[in-house]
Write an enzyme that holds these catalytic residues in place. Structure first.
Site, PDB file in Angstrom:
ATOM      1  N   GLU A 111       0.871  -1.120  -0.437  1.00  0.00           N
ATOM      2  CA  GLU A 111       0.149   0.201  -0.242  1.00  0.00           C
ATOM      3  C   GLU A 111       0.955   1.493   0.454  1.00  0.00           C
ATOM      4  O   GLU A 111       0.440   2.335  -0.747  1.00  0.00           O
ATOM      5  CB  GLU A 111      -0.937   0.226   1.259  1.00  0.00           C
ATOM      6  CG  GLU A 111      -2.508  -0.889   1.066  1.00  0.00           C
ATOM      7  CD  GLU A 111      -2.950  -1.626   2.139  1.00  0.00           C
ATOM      8  OE1 GLU A 111      -4.009  -1.619   2.434  1.00  0.00           O
ATOM      9  OE2 GLU A 111      -1.988  -0.591   3.136  1.00  0.00           O
ATOM     10  N   GLU A 131      -3.588  -9.716   4.263  1.00  0.00           N
ATOM     11  CA  GLU A 131      -3.920  -9.641   5.207  1.00  0.00           C
ATOM     12  C   GLU A 131      -5.025 -10.470   5.232  1.00  0.00           C
ATOM     13  O   GLU A 131      -6.057 -10.874   6.105  1.00  0.00           O
ATOM     14  CB  GLU A 131      -4.716  -8.478   4.929  1.00  0.00           C
ATOM     15  CG  GLU A 131      -4.106  -7.322   5.302  1.00  0.00           C
ATOM     16  CD  GLU A 131      -2.940  -6.719   4.001  1.00  0.00           C
ATOM     17  OE1 GLU A 131      -2.430  -5.284   4.342  1.00  0.00           O
ATOM     18  OE2 GLU A 131      -2.751  -7.426   3.061  1.00  0.00           O
TER      19      GLU A 131
END
Length: 260
Positions: A111, A131
């Site tokens: 990210e 995740e």
């Protein structure tokens, strides 16, 4: 304890290195430091381009420091002025940022790389959003990734957490270029020097327009430009650099950009 962020400045270029052995994971303190570094970069008129990389040869960044979280760092804590990693929520970042991905780039680290404008990668780098395997969401990636690469590929990565090597990452347009690991930083500096030689007011306008247009209708975005409703556009169209560009073209010479 050593400073987790190392900086190197050369002319108009700032190199920012995440240096938290063993994996360059980011805790709240490191995130806040990164926010201060990038806010200072944004606000310094003498700096034009930033490079973000990781220390060592194995990890760029795996994202959130789970060990720090286990010791009390709240996942929804104070990340600092720029949000996680100091960059992805930093307002008015109108200067080019290059991510030089030197190894494993996953979770919040991916990210963070997605917050850059150009992504260069070492040939051994790998990418993932794992995740899902720990029962949580890659929040920023869920917003950004389907807009950057084909929707179905982005959804596969988000839903499965599988890994990409540089060949596949390049194929899907996730990264710009792949370089031998030993050449990565030199290549990033070559790219940074190229950008630093360009017109900073135009770069600011480009980034401003791209952000403004992301969720706008075409004509609305065009009106913001033609009516000079964006501060960066208004500044550019009233600048010495705008005149310098036209003069240099007419005189068949390289322009001298002053950023004003």
């Amino acid at each position: 304890m050593t400073d987790p962020i190392k900086t190197r400045r050369e002319g108009a270029i700032l190199e920012v290195t995440l240096d938290r052995p063993k994996a360059n994971a980011i805790d709240l303190t490191t995130s806040r430091i990164m926010g201060e570094v990038f806010a200072d970069f944004r606000d310094d008129p003498d700096l034009r381009v930033a490079i973000l990389t990781g220390a060592g040869e194995k990890f760029f960044c795996p994202g959130w420091d789970l060990k720090a979280a286990a010791d009390g760092d709240a996942v929804d804590g104070d990340y600092g002025v720029g949000g996680f990693g100091g960059l992805q929520e930093l307002r008015d970042m109108n200067k080019p940022v290059i991510a030089a991905v030197n190894g494993i780039c996953c979770g919040g680290g991916l990210e963070l790389a997605l917050s850059a404008d150009i992504i260069l990668a070492a040939d051994h780098a790998t990418f993932a959003l794992p995740e899902i395997r720990s029962g949580t969401i890659a929040d920023a990636a869920s917003i950004k990734l389907p807009k950057r690469i084909p929707y179905h590929i982005a959804m596969e990565l988000l839903l499965t957490g599988r890994w990409l090597d540089t060949t596949e990452a390049l194929n899907w347009g996730l990264i710009n270029h792949v370089h031998p690991a030993a050449d990565l930083i030199a290549q990033a500096w070559d790219m940074a020097r190229l950008l630093a030689s360009g017109p900073p007011l135009v770069y600011a306008a480009i980034k401003d327009v791209v952000r403004d247009a992301e969720d706008a209708k075409f004509q609305d975005a065009m009106n913001h430009i033609t009516k000079r409703q964006l501060a960066s556009i208004d500044r550019l169209y009233s600048s010495e650099d705008q005149l310098e560009g036209a003069r240099a073209f007419a005189e068949k010479r390289d322009p001298i950009w002053k950023g004003r």
